[in-house]
Enzyme design. Structure first.
Site, PDB file in Angstrom:
ATOM      1  N   ASP C 227       0.815  -1.225   0.000  1.00 10.05           N
ATOM      2  CA  ASP C 227       0.000   0.000   0.000  1.00 10.05           C
ATOM      3  C   ASP C 227       0.846   1.271   0.000  1.00 10.05           C
ATOM      4  O   ASP C 227       0.419   2.318   0.486  1.00 10.05           O
ATOM      5  CB  ASP C 227      -0.953   0.030   1.216  1.00 10.05           C
ATOM      6  CG  ASP C 227      -1.926  -1.123   1.199  1.00 10.05           C
ATOM      7  OD1 ASP C 227      -2.268  -1.591   0.104  1.00 10.05           O
ATOM      8  OD2 ASP C 227      -2.327  -1.576   2.288  1.00 10.05           O
ATOM      9  N   ALA C 228       2.031   1.189  -0.550  1.00  6.12           N
ATOM     10  CA  ALA C 228       2.934   2.345  -0.527  1.00  6.12           C
ATOM     11  C   ALA C 228       3.379   2.782  -1.912  1.00  6.12           C
ATOM     12  O   ALA C 228       4.203   3.675  -2.045  1.00  6.12           O
ATOM     13  CB  ALA C 228       4.152   2.029   0.336  1.00  6.12           C
TER      14      ALA C 228
END
Lengths: 283, 283, 283, 283
Positions: C227-228
């Site tokens: 999620d980065a």
């Protein structure tokens, strides 16, 4: 186990309504799960919607009978609604599928708490989609000359299936007056503009010509006057000089379906009270 | 040290415009810092706005002279604008202060790159506020009988102060036709509705009566036809049955000031090109 | 008849890029239909995307070959993309259908210009939906112990079908590093929070616990770090104290599908350029 | 003539609360003008806020005394608030003016129903602005070494002026724990990010680095833990790759001031009930 009901009330405003109603509910061991009230100071009208949870099963008839003296003393329009009793909905469509697909998806995933009694269309295009969902599809063409007889057939289907609510999901036909009146307050339309701007035909093209920077959609109850009924919900989408009329149609269709879905959902949950040509929406 | 200019162009679309313009810029050792283009396929028009950074100082006159052959060969409407040259703005107000206060704040904090030449009002109410900012305040009452002579006085003030742009910050007067024409494309109004809905007087009350679920504001160039000029920017605010007309006025005033500020800012940055009754906004 | 291509470029910024590129296009009798440029002043990088219309058919190979000297002189990363050549997409799903249904609808109505090569799922739930659309459905369960071999099978399917772009439509599995790297810049995920808030598992429940007043969704490219990756698009939905975690899931799912659809659409139209861990989106 | 009070209640949920409270109001000939209720099913808590209009003047003390038995029987936290009694507010600022200017404007135009007891600043920059409004300005510098003694002086000023509510309008200092605790539930901060993202220093720069597509602001009650108190309100603004950190600061400041103004307004109207680390906002 618990038993959930909705009480919906509209009446002239006066001291003591909430006291009497809430005392009634407490006397029946009901808990108020959700409460919404509105006092319209101009018209001195009062509106309320309670979600009430009872520990014991209640008969809707007995509950209503017991409540009647209170209702009459305050001159209420009112209704106790058993939340387990699903509304029966007819969806009217034409050729465009986006609103229908969205409603069917929300119905299939239990986001819309209703039964879909049938889909009625003035074209054959959407039959396979509807039948894949296991739903009835009625093809009833509408011509200028035979408009009235077409709507008489639609009325028959609707009555035979005990339909409660009619949703016009981009149904491109103008309804006859007698039909509007018969199903007044139960017929929901989506108009593809931010009303009162761009009523009538081809609103996206009107919007394009005017050079607006936001387009919109409006969900409203149908009345005899075209696109002029009580507004339930509206939303908008930002556009720029880059967008063609086709882009407006594409971007607008997303707004249309979400605005219609919200309106239908609120209607099915008894969250909308009609006050003249306006709505009180306890969203 | 660097020298920033803006080039704004509108012309019939054809092959080679960008090539010629960008070759010109490269030949003058200019870097294109920001580029916006738009081809309107319907009208076959082309619009562009470049922010160009030169390492060497450029005279606006020489730059324009050198560019003229290209401009003429493509039948351009065009302008090279030195970003250091500040536009001179006159703000016209009535009694309400919210838009004026907002504009003055943004001017004082350098968010609006302009000089405010003067504030002209048909009431005395806002004098102390304006003078506290060290700005001229002209009180010019407008009566139905003397409207024309009032606007002649306004014109004199504007001309004497070399005003370039006029901002109507909730100035509640209708401008005479000759005034609209004289300052066409340079007079910006904020109308307190989502146009074309609710043009004319008391739009929030109209909105309340219609029962809309969103209110809005519209920033537009003034033309002879009331509230019908090219739209620059619009925005909306959600409202409900709980809101009174007074609430709409309060909630709307926040939308008005932000919409007006965006419109004025874009105008001052040459981001708006007028195309008939619409705008191309390179925001 | 006309032939549309997209040119996408990223390179170090310097004087003359636009001049050279636009001269090349003019020399090939191309019209620039849509132009987007961005100069990042910090990194001194330049990004551009042109939609170019040629009157004569162009071979993508010849066009590229002719352009190569310009590209090399400016150290460009670049691509000429024939707009008629459809990207091939694989959609990975788990049990939840809302994003998949939305993508399939937009694909079926030509809103997404791509071919859907296959749908790959770690559950059987969505098979009938997918097959009704005439698409391949591959059931590949993923267990902690066999995660790597599962993704090896997925890779085989993807390679065999010449898949270009992978869309994770609420696919609840963490991808192995080697898989992320192999398909970097071509794997799009939808995360059901407003990143960087609430990365990882059960974001709606995290949001509920924190008492936020807006929930959101984030579409991003997948990288090795959960999620980065580079954010493509985000949007939000207002919530209140009335909403339960289930309500957040319901309201959020509408945001998820529209955010994902926008991200995928932009990717398929070559509107997204990755710059480190950020994106330039020419929307 | 009428006399308006607000009743605010939080207590364990049980049958009969509304009945008892509304009977009390009816017995005192009060009309419920606005009613908001919330049942938290997880914690089995009940929250209510009534605006009650009495025909006869009521002493707040007598009203409270009469209500006490009901309050005690339901274990309520409660308050009857006379709407004519204005809250006394202290605004703490640093150098940035946008939130302060906005609050003072809303106060001057009666949009915020309060008295501003004083403005306290750790810089001299905003003195003339504040004093032009006829308000007290206290310059109290805060250094790391003398932080505690500075806040002791602030406390003295606040106590001497009978301040009820403290608003941190971009006050860039961290408050000591004892100060947070003393004014818990009455100290409102605006944080310039969409919390929980980007807590702490320089959130716009953090947002820029992460490449988010929306920036936000969060109004919350201050607790001992930095930027982690109960959230009152949040809002966002769309940004793109074109925006520099300076642009984010500029765009964000508009969001900050409107979010803070809403939060303060609701607080002053007793619309916010704190429940653990969350808020119930009857907006």
């Amino acid at each position: 186990m618990s038993y959930d009901y909705r009480l919906v009330v509209a009446c002239p405003d006066q001291v003591g309504i909430v006291a009497k109603v809430s005392a009634f509910i407490a006397a029946h061991s009901g808990s108020i799960i959700e409460a919404s009230q509105h006092s319209d100071l101009t018209s001195e009208s009062f509106f309320m919607r309670y979600e009430v949870r009872f520990e014991q099963p209640q008969s809707q008839a007995q509950l209503s009978e017991a409540f009647r003296p209170i209702a009459e003393s305050f001159e209420m329009e009112w209704r106790w609604q058993d939340t387990l009793q699903k509304r029966r909905v007819a969806i009217l469509v034409s050729r465009q599928s986006h609103c229908l697909v969205d409603l069917l998806y929300r119905w299939a995933t239990n986001e819309l708490n209703c039964e879909i009694a049938c889909v009625i269309a003035n074209h054959e295009d959407l039959r396979s989609l509807v039948e894949w969902h296991g739903l009835e599809y009625h093809y009833i063409p509408v011509t200028a000359a035979e408009r009235d007889s077409a709507f008489t057939r639609i009325e028959q289907i609707i009555e035979a299936r005990a339909v409660d609510t009619i949703v016009l999901a981009r149904y491109m036909q103008i309804l006859p007056s007698w039909f509007c009146e018969r199903y007044q307050g139960r017929t929901i339309n989506i108009h593809h503009s931010f009303l009162p701007s761009f009523a009538g035909a081809r609103p996206y093209h009107q919007a394009f010509e005017r050079g607006v920077k936001l387009i919109g959609a409006t969900c409203h109850y149908v009345t005899d006057e075209l696109d002029a009924g009580p507004i339930i919900e509206q939303d908008i989408q930002r556009v720029t000089h880059c967008h063609t009329p086709d882009d407006l149609v594409r971007l607008g269709s997303d707004v249309e379906k979400s605005v219609l879905a919200r309106g239908v959902r609120w209607h099915l949950q008894d969250r909308i009270l009609i006050q003249g040509n306006k709505t009180v929406v306890f969203a």
